[in-house]
Design a protein around this motif. Structure first.
Motif, PDB file in Angstrom:
ATOM      1  N   VAL A  12      27.864  40.938  39.824  1.00 22.16           N
ATOM      2  CA  VAL A  12      27.890  39.548  40.301  1.00 22.16           C
ATOM      3  C   VAL A  12      28.273  38.599  39.169  1.00 22.16           C
ATOM      4  O   VAL A  12      29.056  37.666  39.349  1.00 22.16           O
ATOM      5  N   TYR A  13      27.733  38.869  37.972  1.00 22.36           N
ATOM      6  CA  TYR A  13      28.038  38.014  36.829  1.00 22.36           C
ATOM      7  C   TYR A  13      29.435  38.307  36.280  1.00 22.36           C
ATOM      8  O   TYR A  13      30.156  37.392  35.870  1.00 22.36           O
ATOM      9  N   LEU A  14      29.823  39.584  36.280  1.00 19.01           N
ATOM     10  CA  LEU A  14      31.147  39.939  35.754  1.00 19.01           C
ATOM     11  C   LEU A  14      32.258  39.319  36.588  1.00 19.01           C
ATOM     12  O   LEU A  14      33.342  39.042  36.081  1.00 19.01           O
ATOM     13  N   ASP A  15      31.994  39.135  37.905  1.00 14.88           N
ATOM     14  CA  ASP A  15      33.018  38.583  38.799  1.00 14.88           C
ATOM     15  C   ASP A  15      33.096  37.066  38.747  1.00 14.88           C
ATOM     16  O   ASP A  15      33.996  36.477  39.343  1.00 14.88           O
ATOM     17  N   MET A  16      32.147  36.417  38.064  1.00 14.01           N
ATOM     18  CA  MET A  16      32.192  34.957  37.978  1.00 14.01           C
ATOM     19  C   MET A  16      33.411  34.497  37.193  1.00 14.01           C
ATOM     20  O   MET A  16      33.782  35.104  36.190  1.00 14.01           O
ATOM     21  N   GLU A  17      34.026  33.419  37.658  1.00 10.41           N
ATOM     22  CA  GLU A  17      35.257  32.936  37.035  1.00 10.41           C
ATOM     23  C   GLU A  17      35.043  32.504  35.589  1.00 10.41           C
ATOM     24  O   GLU A  17      35.926  32.627  34.754  1.00 10.41           O
ATOM     25  N   ASP A  18      33.851  31.960  35.288  1.00  9.35           N
ATOM     26  CA  ASP A  18      33.606  31.456  33.935  1.00  9.35           C
ATOM     27  C   ASP A  18      32.998  32.515  33.017  1.00  9.35           C
ATOM     28  O   ASP A  18      32.699  32.231  31.868  1.00  9.35           O
ATOM     29  N   TYR A  19      32.837  33.744  33.542  1.00  7.20           N
ATOM     30  CA  TYR A  19      32.270  34.826  32.701  1.00  7.20           C
ATOM     31  C   TYR A  19      33.423  35.521  31.981  1.00  7.20           C
ATOM     32  O   TYR A  19      33.810  36.642  32.312  1.00  7.20           O
ATOM     33  N   THR A  20      34.004  34.830  31.016  1.00  7.50           N
ATOM     34  CA  THR A  20      35.169  35.332  30.296  1.00  7.50           C
ATOM     35  C   THR A  20      34.950  35.220  28.794  1.00  7.50           C
ATOM     36  O   THR A  20      34.105  34.445  28.337  1.00  7.50           O
ATOM     37  N   MET A  21      35.741  36.023  28.033  1.00  7.68           N
ATOM     38  CA  MET A  21      35.664  35.962  26.580  1.00  7.68           C
ATOM     39  C   MET A  21      36.026  34.567  26.077  1.00  7.68           C
ATOM     40  O   MET A  21      35.435  34.071  25.120  1.00  7.68           O
ATOM     41  N   GLU A  22      37.004  33.941  26.720  1.00  6.67           N
ATOM     42  CA  GLU A  22      37.431  32.620  26.259  1.00  6.67           C
ATOM     43  C   GLU A  22      36.288  31.617  26.360  1.00  6.67           C
ATOM     44  O   GLU A  22      36.031  30.855  25.423  1.00  6.67           O
ATOM     45  N   ASN A  81      22.235  52.813  36.131  1.00  9.77           N
ATOM     46  CA  ASN A  81      22.500  53.367  37.457  1.00  9.77           C
ATOM     47  C   ASN A  81      23.332  52.385  38.287  1.00  9.77           C
ATOM     48  O   ASN A  81      23.679  51.286  37.843  1.00  9.77           O
ATOM     49  N   GLU A  82      23.647  52.827  39.520  1.00  9.13           N
ATOM     50  CA  GLU A  82      24.510  52.026  40.395  1.00  9.13           C
ATOM     51  C   GLU A  82      23.889  50.664  40.690  1.00  9.13           C
ATOM     52  O   GLU A  82      24.582  49.651  40.742  1.00  9.13           O
ATOM     53  N   GLU A  83      22.553  50.631  40.864  1.00  9.88           N
ATOM     54  CA  GLU A  83      21.888  49.374  41.192  1.00  9.88           C
ATOM     55  C   GLU A  83      22.047  48.362  40.069  1.00  9.88           C
ATOM     56  O   GLU A  83      22.334  47.186  40.312  1.00  9.88           O
ATOM     57  N   ILE A  84      21.891  48.841  38.830  1.00 13.39           N
ATOM     58  CA  ILE A  84      22.046  47.927  37.684  1.00 13.39           C
ATOM     59  C   ILE A  84      23.468  47.383  37.628  1.00 13.39           C
ATOM     60  O   ILE A  84      23.694  46.192  37.404  1.00 13.39           O
TER      61      ILE A  84
END
Length: 249
Positions: free
Chosen positions: A26-36, A17-20
């Protein structure tokens, strides 16, 4: 590990849902949350990162499909009601002239609803197929990421024949023997780099794959470059970043 894999494959995606998604964003927008960064830690971590992004993408698509399906059901209900009204109007047409006007109006409603249903029916098939394919992609995601990580980690010192041997004869057979779903037509090149970037690389397959390893792997390679293709490519690529070339004796 097997239990964890099963929990990912059987994850009830429709309950997102939207809440999840907001909490996850918040984590997806972190600069270090990347495939690399994930690949630097572990191939499995990169796979899980890709999986979380896939879940968010699925939610976005599913959020648009669900209202359309609901609207389709409403229109089908309206069509049935219009058909019922038309039948009654035809039965009473011989008695009252004004019922003829009502029947004509009902007929127009039915035609409008039928046209809408016909249009939505084609979309419903497309949505169903896309949803099915997306679920299949999710089931294959971990194994596909595993192959891509293996390619970057282990194929760098070898020639094209050994690349093909690892990918087709060893890794894919291992996945089959363990009944792990994977993409039969997985394209290493298009999965790791855009076609625009491919056009900047030499034309032969091995050079393209080596170029991907150079740009995507976390460790610096040593180039065996008898035809000087690699050197020319690196100089061209590095010219934008003020690359300095030195000679060693």
């Amino acid at each position: 590990i097997a239990g964890f894999m099963n929990s990912l494959q059987q994850f009830q995606k429709d309950k997102i849902n939207e809440e999840i998604v907001e909490l996850l964003q918040v984590y997806l927008d972190m600069e270090d949350y990347t495939m690399e960064n994930a690949k630097k830690v572990c191939g499995n971590v990169a796979g899980l990162l890709a999986w979380t992004r896939a879940m968010v993408t699925f939610f976005g698509i599913n959020k648009e499909v669900v209202p359309l399906k609901a609207n389709l059901a409403i229109q089908e209900s309206r069509l049935r009601a219009a058909n019922n009204e038309l039948s009654k109007a035809k039965a009473q047409l011989a008695e009252k002239q004004d019922l003829l006007d009502d029947a004509e109006m009902c007929k127009k409603k039915m035609q409008t609803a039928s046209a809408l249903i016909d249009g939505l029916s084609g979309e419903k098939f497309r949505w169903t197929e896309q949803s099915k394919e997306f679920k299949e992609q999710i089931n294959r995601l971990v194994s596909d990421v595993l192959q891509l990580a293996g390619f970057l980690s282990y194929c760098r010192p070898f020639n094209q024949n050994f690349h093909d041997l690892l990918l087709k004869d060893i890794w894919e057979e291992e996945l089959r023997s363990n009944k792990i779903p994977f993409t039969e037509t997985l394209n290493i090149v298009s999965s790791l780099i855009s076609m625009r970037k491919v056009q900047e690389l030499p034309t032969d397959d091995l050079s393209v794959q080596n170029g991907i390893i150079v740009t995507k792997a976390s460790r610096y390679p040593v180039l065996i470059d008898p035809q000087i293709q690699g050197k020319a490519w690196i100089k061209k690529k590095g010219s934008k970043n003020t690359l300095q070339v030195s000679n060693s004796t």
